[in-house]
Design a protein around this motif. Structure first.
Motif, PDB file in Angstrom:
ATOM      1  N   GLY A  10      12.087  -6.702   3.526  1.00 20.12           N
ATOM      2  CA  GLY A  10      13.682  -6.229   3.438  1.00 20.12           C
ATOM      3  C   GLY A  10      14.472  -7.074   2.817  1.00 20.12           C
ATOM      4  O   GLY A  10      15.753  -6.842   2.718  1.00 20.12           O
ATOM      5  N   HIS A  11      13.826  -8.193   2.154  1.00 16.98           N
ATOM      6  CA  HIS A  11      14.819  -9.083   1.416  1.00 16.98           C
ATOM      7  C   HIS A  11      15.752  -8.564   0.387  1.00 16.98           C
ATOM      8  O   HIS A  11      16.633  -8.722  -0.051  1.00 16.98           O
ATOM      9  CB  HIS A  11      14.188 -10.375   0.857  1.00 16.98           C
ATOM     10  N   ASP A  12      15.025  -7.352  -0.239  1.00 14.81           N
ATOM     11  CA  ASP A  12      15.403  -6.553  -1.306  1.00 14.81           C
ATOM     12  C   ASP A  12      16.673  -5.868  -0.753  1.00 14.81           C
ATOM     13  O   ASP A  12      17.812  -5.583  -1.302  1.00 14.81           O
ATOM     14  CB  ASP A  12      14.571  -5.465  -1.969  1.00 14.81           C
ATOM     15  N   THR A  69       0.694  -1.179   0.111  1.00 13.02           N
ATOM     16  CA  THR A  69      -0.071   0.071   0.029  1.00 13.02           C
ATOM     17  C   THR A  69       0.845   1.217   0.014  1.00 13.02           C
ATOM     18  O   THR A  69       0.354   2.422  -0.100  1.00 13.02           O
ATOM     19  CB  THR A  69      -1.135   0.021   1.164  1.00 13.02           C
ATOM     20  N   GLY A  70       2.324   1.141   0.030  1.00 19.67           N
ATOM     21  CA  GLY A  70       2.978   2.205   0.323  1.00 19.67           C
ATOM     22  C   GLY A  70       3.091   2.875  -1.294  1.00 19.67           C
ATOM     23  O   GLY A  70       2.408   2.555  -2.376  1.00 19.67           O
ATOM     24  N   ALA A  71       3.277   4.340  -1.159  1.00 16.19           N
ATOM     25  CA  ALA A  71       3.259   5.052  -2.527  1.00 16.19           C
ATOM     26  C   ALA A  71       4.426   5.538  -2.991  1.00 16.19           C
ATOM     27  O   ALA A  71       4.740   6.483  -3.921  1.00 16.19           O
ATOM     28  CB  ALA A  71       2.482   6.278  -1.952  1.00 16.19           C
ATOM     29  N   ALA A  72       5.510   4.958  -2.786  1.00 13.79           N
ATOM     30  CA  ALA A  72       6.790   5.247  -3.304  1.00 13.79           C
ATOM     31  C   ALA A  72       6.805   4.902  -4.697  1.00 13.79           C
ATOM     32  O   ALA A  72       6.177   3.972  -5.024  1.00 13.79           O
ATOM     33  CB  ALA A  72       8.081   4.172  -2.490  1.00 13.79           C
ATOM     34  N   PRO A  73       7.728   5.550  -5.534  1.00 16.70           N
ATOM     35  CA  PRO A  73       7.803   5.331  -6.895  1.00 16.70           C
ATOM     36  C   PRO A  73       8.147   3.785  -7.279  1.00 16.70           C
ATOM     37  O   PRO A  73       7.945   3.522  -8.381  1.00 16.70           O
ATOM     38  CB  PRO A  73       8.805   6.447  -7.509  1.00 16.70           C
ATOM     39  N   TRP A  74       9.119   3.523  -6.423  1.00 20.47           N
ATOM     40  CA  TRP A  74       9.503   2.090  -6.596  1.00 20.47           C
ATOM     41  C   TRP A  74       8.715   0.956  -6.092  1.00 20.47           C
ATOM     42  O   TRP A  74       9.097  -0.055  -5.729  1.00 20.47           O
ATOM     43  CB  TRP A  74      11.122   2.042  -6.123  1.00 20.47           C
ATOM     44  N   ARG A  75       7.423   1.226  -5.764  1.00 23.03           N
ATOM     45  CA  ARG A  75       6.483   0.150  -5.185  1.00 23.03           C
ATOM     46  C   ARG A  75       6.352  -0.903  -6.117  1.00 23.03           C
ATOM     47  O   ARG A  75       6.671  -0.843  -7.322  1.00 23.03           O
ATOM     48  CB  ARG A  75       5.259   0.808  -4.734  1.00 23.03           C
ATOM     49  N   SER A  76       6.156  -2.028  -5.639  1.00 29.14           N
ATOM     50  CA  SER A  76       5.739  -3.338  -6.246  1.00 29.14           C
ATOM     51  C   SER A  76       4.980  -2.963  -7.477  1.00 29.14           C
ATOM     52  O   SER A  76       3.795  -2.407  -7.574  1.00 29.14           O
ATOM     53  CB  SER A  76       5.108  -4.174  -5.530  1.00 29.14           C
ATOM     54  N   THR A  77       5.425  -3.712  -8.761  1.00 31.58           N
ATOM     55  CA  THR A  77       4.647  -3.687 -10.049  1.00 31.58           C
ATOM     56  C   THR A  77       4.051  -5.087 -10.154  1.00 31.58           C
ATOM     57  O   THR A  77       3.295  -5.232 -11.213  1.00 31.58           O
ATOM     58  CB  THR A  77       5.459  -3.313 -11.230  1.00 31.58           C
ATOM     59  N   VAL A  78       3.947  -5.912  -9.218  1.00 33.07           N
ATOM     60  CA  VAL A  78       3.590  -7.157  -9.352  1.00 33.07           C
ATOM     61  C   VAL A  78       2.228  -7.191  -8.548  1.00 33.07           C
ATOM     62  O   VAL A  78       2.549  -7.106  -7.256  1.00 33.07           O
ATOM     63  CB  VAL A  78       4.567  -8.553  -9.016  1.00 33.07           C
ATOM     64  N   ASP A  93       2.522  -1.210   4.351  1.00 38.26           N
ATOM     65  CA  ASP A  93       3.364  -0.231   3.912  1.00 38.26           C
ATOM     66  C   ASP A  93       4.728  -0.078   4.367  1.00 38.26           C
ATOM     67  O   ASP A  93       5.482   0.894   4.189  1.00 38.26           O
ATOM     68  CB  ASP A  93       2.833   1.080   4.514  1.00 38.26           C
ATOM     69  N   TYR A  94       5.275  -1.345   4.581  1.00 39.10           N
ATOM     70  CA  TYR A  94       6.700  -1.519   4.869  1.00 39.10           C
ATOM     71  C   TYR A  94       7.636  -1.112   3.633  1.00 39.10           C
ATOM     72  O   TYR A  94       7.255  -1.743   2.528  1.00 39.10           O
ATOM     73  CB  TYR A  94       7.137  -2.752   5.658  1.00 39.10           C
ATOM     74  N   ASP A  95       8.816  -0.715   3.867  1.00 39.08           N
ATOM     75  CA  ASP A  95       9.711  -0.306   2.921  1.00 39.08           C
ATOM     76  C   ASP A  95      11.052  -0.186   3.316  1.00 39.08           C
ATOM     77  O   ASP A  95      11.230   0.571   4.255  1.00 39.08           O
ATOM     78  CB  ASP A  95       9.466   1.125   1.921  1.00 39.08           C
ATOM     79  N   PHE A  96      11.975  -1.057   2.912  1.00 35.65           N
ATOM     80  CA  PHE A  96      13.430  -0.987   3.433  1.00 35.65           C
ATOM     81  C   PHE A  96      13.879   0.448   3.273  1.00 35.65           C
ATOM     82  O   PHE A  96      13.889   0.859   2.221  1.00 35.65           O
ATOM     83  CB  PHE A  96      14.324  -2.074   2.860  1.00 35.65           C
ATOM     84  N   PRO A  97      14.580   0.656   4.527  1.00 38.35           N
ATOM     85  CA  PRO A  97      15.270   2.114   4.452  1.00 38.35           C
ATOM     86  C   PRO A  97      16.566   2.179   3.642  1.00 38.35           C
ATOM     87  O   PRO A  97      17.258   1.525   4.060  1.00 38.35           O
ATOM     88  CB  PRO A  97      15.318   2.502   5.873  1.00 38.35           C
ATOM     89  N   ASP A  98      16.637   2.936   2.667  1.00 38.39           N
ATOM     90  CA  ASP A  98      17.827   2.922   1.903  1.00 38.39           C
ATOM     91  C   ASP A  98      18.885   3.529   2.591  1.00 38.39           C
ATOM     92  O   ASP A  98      20.075   3.098   2.470  1.00 38.39           O
ATOM     93  CB  ASP A  98      17.799   3.855   0.790  1.00 38.39           C
TER      94      ASP A  98
END
Length: 381
Positions: free
Chosen positions: A96-98, A79-88, A354-359
């Motif tokens: 965070g495996h990415d 559900t996150g809104a980052a430009p790199w969110r999942s496309t699948v 809405d989790y996203d690994f922190p760069d």
């Protein structure tokens, strides 16, 4: 050989294209190509499914050190809104495996300058989320070629200060397994239930009996937890007295021996309930995770490496209740350490939509792995 690799861009690109456990073919192909570009001396593919290992030889004999990351994502809608969110659709890197893969990519870049001695194995394992990956990789006959003396893994940990670490010598994550119980009797017309054999009483006895198997808190050596996750009796109709029931229970323990005792106790409950009510019982096991235990030697190496990398230690109750299959790389003389690396106190929890690994964690993760490598594979003092 790759001269430049933007690790942040890599992490975000991996995030866009998640693959779930057992389906990591595209991710594995990309990782294998990356390892070849980074000059790995050997790249093993298809390990235990889609596992990939890059091998880098040191300049002189020495210990073999394995660093592990995971290839798989989760079957959850992001559900996150980052430009790199999942496309699948319906799949996302929400654990965070990415980012973990990106740690090893950063280490691969560093290994362009070979260590003074020993050998480094960068292991990208499949199917961690189902508990099948580490066991499948280590059962692969080719794993004998890369079986390590030391094994290390990092898992990001929301709730801990960004870049801080948590670990200790001893259990880090619990053993767990899913217990699927099927109770079979005999259906009957709902007007004549006495002509059938209903599993209703057996099921209603088993639910509280399973929950009563729980014991202690997670820091106790004998800690165990039985969580009922699903129950179904018959079919959702009014004309049939049920002849079958299903019960799902997740069993959890801090140590493998405690898990063995819990499995035996749970099995006895099922057998007794079935026998007492004229049922046929079947038990199937799923998502089997062994406990992950850090050895004193590997833990000490990580502590010294963290100091070298300038990372602080965070307070955390250990072991943690969730499971992680990295423990499958331990045993038989392997010194192993799982490390929790803080993802930030405001970071959404693992597996949240809405989790996203922190760069910002990429640098500390690569630095910690690099410092571990320095401590083990530099020339002896």
């Amino acid at each position: 050989m790759t001269a430049q690799l933007d690790l942040t861009a890599l992490r975000r690109d991996l995030h866009r294209l998640p693959e779930v456990s057992g389906d990591e073919a595209r991710t594995a192909t990309r990782i294998a190509a990356l390892l070849r570009d980074c000059g790995a001396d050997a790249v093993l593919t298809g390990l235990g499914g889609h596992g990939v290992a890059g091998v880098f030889h040191g300049r002189a004999p020495g210990p073999r050190v394995l660093f592990r990351a995971e290839l798989d994502a989760l079957p959850i809608v992001e559900t996150g809104a980052a430009p790199w969110r999942s496309t699948v659709a319906g799949k996302a890197h929400l654990c965070g495996h990415d980012g973990h893969m990106t740690f090893l990519a950063g280490l691969a870049l560093r290994l362009a300058n070979r260590p003074a001695r020993g050998e480094v194995v960068l292991m990208f394992q499949p199917a961690e989320e189902t508990g099948q990956g580490a066991a499948a990789v280590t059962a692969d006959p080719r794993y004998a070629e890369i079986r390590p003396d030391f094994a290390f893994a990092i898992h990001n940990m929301p709730g801990l200060a960004l870049g801080s670490i948590a670990l200790h010598a001893g259990p880090m994550t619990c053993a767990s397994r899913g217990m699927a119980v099927t109770l079979t009797g005999r259906t009957a017309h709902a007007s004549e239930p006495e002509k059938g054999v209903s599993p209703d009483l057996a099921l209603t006895e088993l639910i509280p009996a399973m929950k009563a198997l729980s014991l202690g808190v997670v820091t106790d050596p004998e800690f165990r937890l039985a969580t009922v996750t699903h129950a179904r009796l018959g079919e959702p109709v009014f004309g049939i007295a049920p002849g079958e029931a299903h019960l799902f229970v997740t069993l959890r323990a801090a140590r493998d021996d405690a898990m063995a005792a819990l499995v035996e106790a749970a099995g006895e409950l099922v057998g007794d309930a079935a026998a007492g009510h004229g049922m046929i019982a079947r038990i199937d096991w799923h998502d089997i995770f062994v406990a992950c235990h850090n050895t004193p030697a590997a833990t000490d190496i990580v502590r010294r490496a963290a100091e070298q990398a300038g990372l602080e230690t965070a307070g955390m109750t250990l072991p943690m209740r969730p499971s992680e299959d990295f423990g499958g790389f331990g045993g038989d003389g392997v010194d192993l350490a799982m490390i929790f690396l803080g993802a930030g106190q405001d970071c959404p929890p693992l597996h949240a939509p809405d989790y996203d690994f922190p760069d910002a964690l990429i640098g500390p993760g690569v630095a910690l792995f690099g410092a571990i490598l320095d401590r083990l594979l530099t020339d002896p003092a």
